[in-house]
Write an enzyme that holds these catalytic residues in place. Structure first.
Site, PDB file in Angstrom:
ATOM      1  N   ASP A 137      -7.189  -4.652  -4.684  1.00 25.20           N
ATOM      2  CA  ASP A 137      -8.131  -3.905  -5.517  1.00 25.20           C
ATOM      3  C   ASP A 137      -8.951  -4.792  -6.443  1.00 25.20           C
ATOM      4  OD1 ASP A 137      -7.070  -1.631  -4.321  1.00 25.20           O
ATOM      5  OD2 ASP A 137      -5.579  -1.360  -5.902  1.00 25.20           O
TER       6      ASP A 137
ATOM      7  N   LYS B 121     -13.128  -6.199  -3.521  1.00 24.12           N
ATOM      8  CA  LYS B 121     -13.592  -6.805  -2.258  1.00 24.12           C
ATOM      9  C   LYS B 121     -14.727  -5.990  -1.625  1.00 24.12           C
ATOM     10  CE  LYS B 121      -9.285  -6.483  -0.821  1.00 24.12           C
ATOM     11  NZ  LYS B 121      -8.520  -6.200  -2.048  1.00 24.12           N
TER      12      LYS B 121
ATOM     13  N   GLY C 166      -8.241   0.520   0.272  1.00 19.61           N
ATOM     14  CA  GLY C 166      -9.291   1.417  -0.203  1.00 19.61           C
ATOM     15  C   GLY C 166     -10.352   0.529  -0.824  1.00 19.61           C
ATOM     16  N   HIS C 167     -11.481   0.391  -0.173  1.00 18.19           N
ATOM     17  CA  HIS C 167     -12.537  -0.511  -0.637  1.00 18.19           C
ATOM     18  C   HIS C 167     -13.720   0.318  -1.133  1.00 18.19           C
ATOM     19  CE1 HIS C 167     -10.864  -4.034   1.979  1.00 18.19           C
ATOM     20  NE2 HIS C 167     -10.008  -3.578   1.095  1.00 18.19           N
TER      21      HIS C 167
ATOM     22  N   GLN D 146      -5.986  -5.894   0.968  1.00 16.64           N
ATOM     23  CA  GLN D 146      -4.869  -6.229   0.068  1.00 16.64           C
ATOM     24  C   GLN D 146      -5.207  -7.538  -0.671  1.00 16.64           C
ATOM     25  OE1 GLN D 146      -3.762  -5.182   3.609  1.00 16.64           O
ATOM     26  NE2 GLN D 146      -4.264  -3.303   2.563  1.00 16.64           N
TER      27      GLN D 146
HETATM   28  P1  GDP Z   1     -10.949  -3.467  -3.246  1.00 12.87           P
HETATM   29  O1  GDP Z   1      -9.772  -2.790  -2.652  1.00 12.87           O
HETATM   30  O2  GDP Z   1     -10.695  -4.915  -3.494  1.00 12.87           O
HETATM   31  O3  GDP Z   1     -12.222  -3.249  -2.479  1.00 12.87           O
HETATM   32  O4  GDP Z   1     -11.159  -2.807  -4.681  1.00 12.87           O
HETATM   33  P2  GDP Z   1     -11.087  -1.223  -5.019  1.00 12.87           P
HETATM   34  O5  GDP Z   1     -12.319  -0.577  -4.543  1.00 12.87           O
HETATM   35  O6  GDP Z   1      -9.792  -0.652  -4.600  1.00 12.87           O
HETATM   36  O7  GDP Z   1     -10.998  -1.279  -6.590  1.00 12.87           O
HETATM   37  C1  GDP Z   1     -11.974  -1.866  -7.366  1.00 12.87           C
HETATM   38  C2  GDP Z   1     -12.505  -0.792  -8.329  1.00 12.87           C
HETATM   39  O8  GDP Z   1     -13.240  -1.414  -9.352  1.00 12.87           O
HETATM   40  C3  GDP Z   1     -13.458   0.182  -7.679  1.00 12.87           C
HETATM   41  O9  GDP Z   1     -13.354   1.420  -8.306  1.00 12.87           O
HETATM   42  C4  GDP Z   1     -14.820  -0.448  -7.931  1.00 12.87           C
HETATM   43  O10 GDP Z   1     -15.869   0.509  -7.934  1.00 12.87           O
HETATM   44  C5  GDP Z   1     -14.606  -1.003  -9.312  1.00 12.87           C
HETATM   45  N1  GDP Z   1     -15.368  -2.215  -9.648  1.00 12.87           N
HETATM   46  C6  GDP Z   1     -15.688  -3.268  -8.865  1.00 12.87           C
HETATM   47  N2  GDP Z   1     -16.285  -4.241  -9.594  1.00 12.87           N
HETATM   48  C7  GDP Z   1     -16.324  -3.785 -10.854  1.00 12.87           C
HETATM   49  C8  GDP Z   1     -16.791  -4.335 -12.079  1.00 12.87           C
HETATM   50  O11 GDP Z   1     -17.260  -5.451 -12.162  1.00 12.87           O
HETATM   51  N3  GDP Z   1     -16.648  -3.562 -13.219  1.00 12.87           N
HETATM   52  C9  GDP Z   1     -16.101  -2.322 -13.180  1.00 12.87           C
HETATM   53  N4  GDP Z   1     -15.998  -1.650 -14.322  1.00 12.87           N
HETATM   54  N5  GDP Z   1     -15.648  -1.773 -12.033  1.00 12.87           N
HETATM   55  C10 GDP Z   1     -15.746  -2.502 -10.905  1.00 12.87           C
HETATM   56  P1  IMO Z   2      -6.876  -3.036  -0.937  1.00  9.67           P
HETATM   57  O1  IMO Z   2      -7.406  -3.584   0.363  1.00  9.67           O
HETATM   58  C1  IMO Z   2      -3.533  -2.480  -3.673  1.00  9.67           C
HETATM   59  C2  IMO Z   2       0.454  -2.171  -1.860  1.00  9.67           C
HETATM   60  C3  IMO Z   2       1.178  -0.845  -1.972  1.00  9.67           C
HETATM   61  C4  IMO Z   2       2.619  -1.323  -1.964  1.00  9.67           C
HETATM   62  C5  IMO Z   2       2.579  -2.487  -0.985  1.00  9.67           C
HETATM   63  C6  IMO Z   2       3.000  -2.134   0.429  1.00  9.67           C
HETATM   64  O2  IMO Z   2      -7.536  -1.784  -1.379  1.00  9.67           O
HETATM   65  O3  IMO Z   2      -6.848  -4.108  -1.974  1.00  9.67           O
HETATM   66  P2  IMO Z   2       1.864  -0.756   2.411  1.00  9.67           P
HETATM   67  O4  IMO Z   2       1.322   0.634   2.442  1.00  9.67           O
HETATM   68  O5  IMO Z   2       0.868  -1.820   2.738  1.00  9.67           O
HETATM   69  O6  IMO Z   2       3.110  -0.903   3.203  1.00  9.67           O
HETATM   70  O7  IMO Z   2       2.298  -0.970   0.862  1.00  9.67           O
HETATM   71  O8  IMO Z   2       1.246  -2.959  -0.980  1.00  9.67           O
HETATM   72  N1  IMO Z   2      -0.898  -2.088  -1.270  1.00  9.67           N
HETATM   73  C7  IMO Z   2      -2.032  -2.222  -1.962  1.00  9.67           C
HETATM   74  N2  IMO Z   2      -2.241  -2.363  -3.296  1.00  9.67           N
HETATM   75  N3  IMO Z   2      -4.573  -2.510  -2.819  1.00  9.67           N
HETATM   76  C8  IMO Z   2      -4.371  -2.406  -1.491  1.00  9.67           C
HETATM   77  O9  IMO Z   2      -5.359  -2.592  -0.588  1.00  9.67           O
HETATM   78  C9  IMO Z   2      -3.068  -2.201  -1.001  1.00  9.67           C
HETATM   79  N4  IMO Z   2      -2.526  -2.025   0.219  1.00  9.67           N
HETATM   80  C10 IMO Z   2      -1.202  -1.971   0.047  1.00  9.67           C
HETATM   81  O10 IMO Z   2       0.835  -0.175  -3.154  1.00  9.67           O
HETATM   82  O11 IMO Z   2       2.945  -1.851  -3.230  1.00  9.67           O
HETATM   83 MG    MG Z   3      -8.536  -1.134  -2.987  1.00 10.46          MG
END
Ligand code: GDP
Ligand code: IMO
Ligand code: MG
Length: 424
Positions: free
Chosen positions: A13, A16, A40-41, A224
């Site tokens: 998270d 990415k 979840g991206h 991840q």
């Molecule tokens: P990913 O899994 O690495 O793609 O990241 P996620 O989408 O799960 O989580 C990142 C969260 O931070 C999302 O809700 C994005 O919209 C938000 N986000 C990304 N960059 C920024 C930033 O620079 N500032 C803030 N406030 N939110 C951000």
């Molecule tokens: P993105 O791509 C954050 C965590 C789960 C759990 C562990 C194992 O959005 O960064 P799994 O379902 O893979 O067997 O769970 O890894 N986890 C993540 N945490 N971002 C993710 O993906 C994750 N994918 C798995 O919460 O701790």
């Molecule tokens: Mg994510």
């Protein structure tokens, strides 16, 4: 060399999805190489927020082909829902999204097994996303899995039924008393398979070879983060794939020597969702502020993310393992308002101060040693140029660059595509 990687350096998270979307204009192909719908991206532009789980984050750009590589595990049911959400955007999915025949399928019983295994673990549960990731990779390495390419053969349903029957026995073995209606799950699954079969399947390793000879550029999108890597993460509280650089080679069929830039992405602080050790985790108002301002809820499960200060011991480890060549710091805006900002620069481990990431970072073994830096109050979210960044933030960035010995090239100041500041 035509292949660059974008990898999360923490526990996922990091942002990415946002950065892949920002960078896609520079690439011909965006490819996912591991993980599945546990990811979840999030992407934001034109006032709309999109969350992608299996589909690469370059999908909204006309110039790019998006590939789901062999290292990915696909849940046809979740995949269909993702496609349905994209339908209003007329993205020409049939020609813009290519699926590796060697990617493995997540079956409904894999999801059930994930739930049964987690329930059986009780307090020691991994806190998985319950998407069936672990059981699917177990069947892959156990040589029982069903692959996308199998769907092109008539006997795939026999394979399916024999594996699902075995899974049902395994679920019974767990004695976890989870309720399910397999008929209902199978109806949904077979329906989703029909949708999947309408997409374009490719021999992705051959495809990547071909496009490289044509001089096309590829960005591999990690899922991840490094600390969730099956080998190098905080085992057993990890995911079931290699999230680190080498995973891109095996998950796409790209040779190591073809990798050029390795972009490492991290939050200006740290978050984690699910169980497992987290040395810099905060249980006070600072952590609550990060969670609130950063809106720290999982994009896949909606669970609250645990928050804490930046952990440079862990970050250095991730930079090393991946051979990161450029860094991107996300969510810098979330730290605005703190008087002081702490950074963990060492651990106390069995009474000694150490700066390497040890075998075990459980709280009884490890406690963080902090360096305190001045905070900043300015609202960063409207800033567009590096020259506008406050002095204290520049100081924070330089401190991190000195420690990590890698330049920070992007500073993100909000979730929108446009809230992205480039640094020379
Ligand atoms: P990913 O899994 O690495 O793609 O990241 P996620 O989408 O799960 O989580 C990142 C969260 O931070 C999302 O809700 C994005 O919209 C938000 N986000 C990304 N960059 C920024 C930033 O620079 N500032 C803030 N406030 N939110 C951000
Ligand atoms: P993105 O791509 C954050 C965590 C789960 C759990 C562990 C194992 O959005 O960064 P799994 O379902 O893979 O067997 O769970 O890894 N986890 C993540 N945490 N971002 C993710 O993906 C994750 N994918 C798995 O919460 O701790
Ligand atoms: Mg994510």
């Amino acid at each position: 060399m035509a292949v660059d990687l974008l990898l999360g350096l923490q526990w996922g998270d990091e942002g990415k999805g946002k950065i892949v979307d920002v960078l896609t204009k520079n690439y011909d192909i965006i490819a996912r190489f591991q993980g599945g719908p546990n990811a979840g991206h999030t992407l934001e532009f034109d006032g709309i927020k999109h969350v992608l789980h299996t589909i690469p984050s370059g999908i909204f750009h006309k110039n790019a082909i998006n590939v789901v590589g062999n290292g990915v595990v696909i849940d046809p049911v979740i995949f269909k829902k993702e496609l349905d959400k994209l339908a209003p955007f007329n993205l020409d999915i049939k020609s813009k999204l290519l699926i590796s025949r060697k990617a493995h399928l997540i079956l409904p019983t894999h999801r059930l097994l994930d739930a049964a295994s987690e329930a059986a673990k009780g307090k020691a549960k991994i806190g998985s996303t319950l998407k069936g990731i672990g059981p699917t990779y177990m069947d892959k390495t156990g040589r029982n899995g069903i692959r996308v390419g199998d769907l092109e053969f008539t006997n795939w349903k026999e394979k399916y039924h024999s594996l699902a029957t075995k899974h049902v026995k395994m679920i019974d073995f767990f004695d976890s008393k989870i309720d399910y209606d397999l008929n209902e799950l199978e109806t949904e699954f077979f329906d989703a398979i029909k949708t999947l079969k309408q997409l374009t399947f490719i021999d992705s390793e051959e495809y990547f070879h071909q496009v490289q000879t044509e001089g096309k550029t590829i960005l591999a999108e990690g899922a991840q983060g490094s600390l969730l890597d099956i080998d190098f993460g905080t085992y057993p509280y990890v995911t079931s794939s290699n999230t680190t650089a080498a995973g891109a080679c095996t998950g796409l069929g790209v040779a190591p020597g073809k990798i050029n830039q390795v972009y490492g992405i991290f939050k200006a602080y740290t978050t984690r969702v699910g169980s497992g050790p987290f040395p810099t985790e905060l249980f006070n108002s600072y952590g609550e502020t990060m969670a609130r301002v950063g809106n720290e809820f999982g994009a896949t499960t909606g669970r609250p993310r645990r928050c804490g200060w930046l952990d440079l011991v862990a970050l250095k480890y991730a930079v090393q393992i991946n051979g990161v060549t450029q860094l991107m710091m996300m969510k810098s805006d979330v730290l605005s308002g703190f008087d002081k900002i702490k950074v963990c620069t060492a651990y106390t481990f069995k009474g000694k101060t150490i700066t390497h990431f040890p075998y075990n970072i459980d709280p009884e073994n490890v406690s963080p040693v902090y360096t305190e830096l001045p905070g900043w109050k300015d609202d960063l979210t409207q800033m567009t140029d590096a020259s506008q960044l406050p002095v204290a933030l520049n100081h924070y960035i330089q401190f991190l660059e000195n420690e990590l010995k890698v330049p920070i090239k992007i500073v993100s100041v909000g979730p929108d595509r446009k809230q992205t500041i480039l640094r020379n």
